[in-house]
Design a protein around this motif. Structure first.
Motif, PDB file in Angstrom:
ATOM      1  N   ALA A 115       0.862  -1.285  -0.065  1.00 18.56           N
ATOM      2  CA  ALA A 115       0.022  -0.196   0.057  1.00 18.56           C
ATOM      3  C   ALA A 115       0.912   1.321   0.020  1.00 18.56           C
ATOM      4  CB  ALA A 115      -0.961   0.169   1.172  1.00 18.56           C
ATOM      5  N   ALA A 116       1.921   1.300   0.745  1.00 18.29           N
ATOM      6  CA  ALA A 116       2.707   2.533   0.850  1.00 18.29           C
ATOM      7  C   ALA A 116       3.617   2.584  -0.778  1.00 18.29           C
ATOM      8  CB  ALA A 116       4.003   2.271   1.862  1.00 18.29           C
ATOM      9  N   GLN A 152       2.060   5.983  -7.230  1.00 19.66           N
ATOM     10  CA  GLN A 152       1.070   6.785  -7.843  1.00 19.66           C
ATOM     11  C   GLN A 152       1.449   8.567  -7.994  1.00 19.66           C
ATOM     12  OE1 GLN A 152      -1.404   5.909  -9.641  1.00 19.66           O
ATOM     13  NE2 GLN A 152      -1.315   3.838  -9.215  1.00 19.66           N
ATOM     14  N   LYS A 153       1.917   8.876  -6.809  1.00 20.84           N
ATOM     15  CA  LYS A 153       2.582  10.081  -6.548  1.00 20.84           C
ATOM     16  C   LYS A 153       3.718  10.528  -7.674  1.00 20.84           C
ATOM     17  CE  LYS A 153       4.936  13.377  -3.812  1.00 20.84           C
ATOM     18  NZ  LYS A 153       6.213  12.905  -2.885  1.00 20.84           N
ATOM     19  N   LEU A 154       4.526   9.302  -7.894  1.00 21.89           N
ATOM     20  CA  LEU A 154       5.594   9.718  -8.930  1.00 21.89           C
ATOM     21  C   LEU A 154       5.009   9.861 -10.371  1.00 21.89           C
ATOM     22  CD1 LEU A 154       8.226   7.296  -7.067  1.00 21.89           C
ATOM     23  CD2 LEU A 154       8.174  10.056  -7.234  1.00 21.89           C
ATOM     24  N   LEU A 155       4.125   8.940 -10.457  1.00 22.91           N
ATOM     25  CA  LEU A 155       3.727   8.723 -11.793  1.00 22.91           C
ATOM     26  C   LEU A 155       2.714  10.021 -12.258  1.00 22.91           C
ATOM     27  CD1 LEU A 155       2.008   4.926 -11.957  1.00 22.91           C
ATOM     28  CD2 LEU A 155       4.086   6.003 -13.330  1.00 22.91           C
ATOM     29  N   SER A 173      13.065  13.087 -14.632  1.00 21.91           N
ATOM     30  CA  SER A 173      14.330  12.064 -14.422  1.00 21.91           C
ATOM     31  C   SER A 173      14.417  11.871 -12.838  1.00 21.91           C
ATOM     32  CB  SER A 173      15.685  12.828 -15.168  1.00 21.91           C
ATOM     33  OG  SER A 173      16.975  11.974 -14.779  1.00 21.91           O
ATOM     34  N   ARG A 174      14.348  12.566 -11.955  1.00 25.73           N
ATOM     35  CA  ARG A 174      14.567  12.471 -10.584  1.00 25.73           C
ATOM     36  C   ARG A 174      13.422  11.375  -9.988  1.00 25.73           C
ATOM     37  NH1 ARG A 174      15.834  17.870 -10.510  1.00 25.73           N
ATOM     38  NH2 ARG A 174      13.729  18.630  -9.461  1.00 25.73           N
ATOM     39  N   ARG A 175      12.313  11.717 -10.603  1.00 24.07           N
ATOM     40  CA  ARG A 175      11.228  10.899 -10.167  1.00 24.07           C
ATOM     41  C   ARG A 175      11.475   9.498 -10.678  1.00 24.07           C
ATOM     42  NH1 ARG A 175      11.263  14.564  -7.139  1.00 24.07           N
ATOM     43  NH2 ARG A 175       9.793  15.912  -6.659  1.00 24.07           N
ATOM     44  N   ALA A 193       4.937   1.338 -19.517  1.00 22.87           N
ATOM     45  CA  ALA A 193       5.363  -0.069 -19.082  1.00 22.87           C
ATOM     46  C   ALA A 193       5.588  -0.007 -17.577  1.00 22.87           C
ATOM     47  CB  ALA A 193       6.760  -0.589 -19.496  1.00 22.87           C
ATOM     48  N   THR A 194       5.878   1.365 -17.190  1.00 21.08           N
ATOM     49  CA  THR A 194       6.214   1.626 -15.610  1.00 21.08           C
ATOM     50  C   THR A 194       4.519   1.515 -15.074  1.00 21.08           C
ATOM     51  OG1 THR A 194       7.903   3.126 -16.164  1.00 21.08           O
ATOM     52  CG2 THR A 194       6.618   3.325 -13.944  1.00 21.08           C
ATOM     53  N   VAL A 195       3.699   2.013 -15.692  1.00 16.65           N
ATOM     54  CA  VAL A 195       2.390   1.969 -15.274  1.00 16.65           C
ATOM     55  C   VAL A 195       1.909   0.505 -15.091  1.00 16.65           C
ATOM     56  CG1 VAL A 195      -0.193   2.538 -15.852  1.00 16.65           C
ATOM     57  CG2 VAL A 195       1.824   4.241 -15.915  1.00 16.65           C
ATOM     58  N   MET A 196       2.115  -0.035 -16.139  1.00 11.88           N
ATOM     59  CA  MET A 196       1.577  -1.491 -16.119  1.00 11.88           C
ATOM     60  C   MET A 196       2.392  -2.492 -15.040  1.00 11.88           C
ATOM     61  SD  MET A 196       2.297  -5.121 -18.342  1.00 11.88           S
ATOM     62  CE  MET A 196       3.652  -5.062 -17.328  1.00 11.88           C
TER      63      MET A 196
END
Length: 142
Positions: free
Chosen positions: A7-8, A14-17, A39-41, A92-95
Motif C-alpha cells: 500500500a505504501a 502513484q504520486k511519482l506517476l 528524471s529524478r522521479r 510499461a512503468t504504469v503496467m
C-alpha cells in the motif's frame, strides 16, 4: 511484500506517476527543469522498485531516467523515436505498478518492448538483444 508495504509503495508510485505523466505527455513543451524533475522521479522509482524486488519496474525506470537525463543534459535531441521510447517506458512503468505480481513471461515481454527500441536508439546491434534482455531477468527465469 506485506499488504502495508504494498500500500505504501502504491501510494508513492502513484504520486511519482502523477508527476512524470504530464511531463511525458507534453515533451515538446517540457523545460529543462521539468525534464530534470521527471528524471529524478524516475530515479526514485528505481530505488523503491529495487528495494521491493520489482526488478522489471526498476530496469524500465532506469531506462526512462537515462533517456530523460540525456535530454535535459542536451546529449540527445527530442526525436519521434525518443518520444515514442519515453512514452513506452512510462506505459510499461504504469503496467508494472498495477501488476506487481506479473509472471516471468510477462516480464520478458515488458523488457523486450523497452530494451529492443532502447538498443536501436543507442545503435546497438540486433544480435545482442536477446542477451541484453536475459541479463535483466532474475536468474531463475533467464
Amino acid at each position: 511484500m506485506t499488504p502495508e508495504l504494498q500500500a505504501a509503495f502504491m501510494s508513492e508510485a502513484q504520486k511519482l506517476l502523477g508527476e512524470i505523466g504530464p511531463i511525458v505527455a507534453c515533451l515538446d513543451e517540457a523545460t529543462i527543469e521539468a525534464l530534470k524533475l521527471a528524471s529524478r522521479r524516475s530515479h526514485n522509482m528505481i530505488g523503491a522498485a529495487a528495494l521491493l524486488g520489482l526488478t522489471t519496474l526498476s530496469h524500465v525506470a532506469r531506462i526512462q531516467e537515462e533517456i530523460l537525463e540525456s535530454l535535459w543534459a542536451k546529449k540527445r535531441r527530442l526525436t519521434d523515436e525518443v518520444k515514442h521510447l519515453i512514452d513506452a517506458t512510462f506505459q510499461a512503468t504504469v503496467m508494472c505498478i498495477h501488476s506487481p505480481h506479473s509472471t516471468p513471461q510477462d516480464n520478458v515481454g515488458v523488457l523486450a518492448s523497452i530494451v529492443i527500441p532502447y538498443r536501436r536508439l543507442k545503435q546497438l546491434p540486433m544480435e545482442g538483444d536477446e542477451a541484453a534482455i536475459r541479463k535483466l531477468l532474475p536468474k531463475a527465469v533467464a
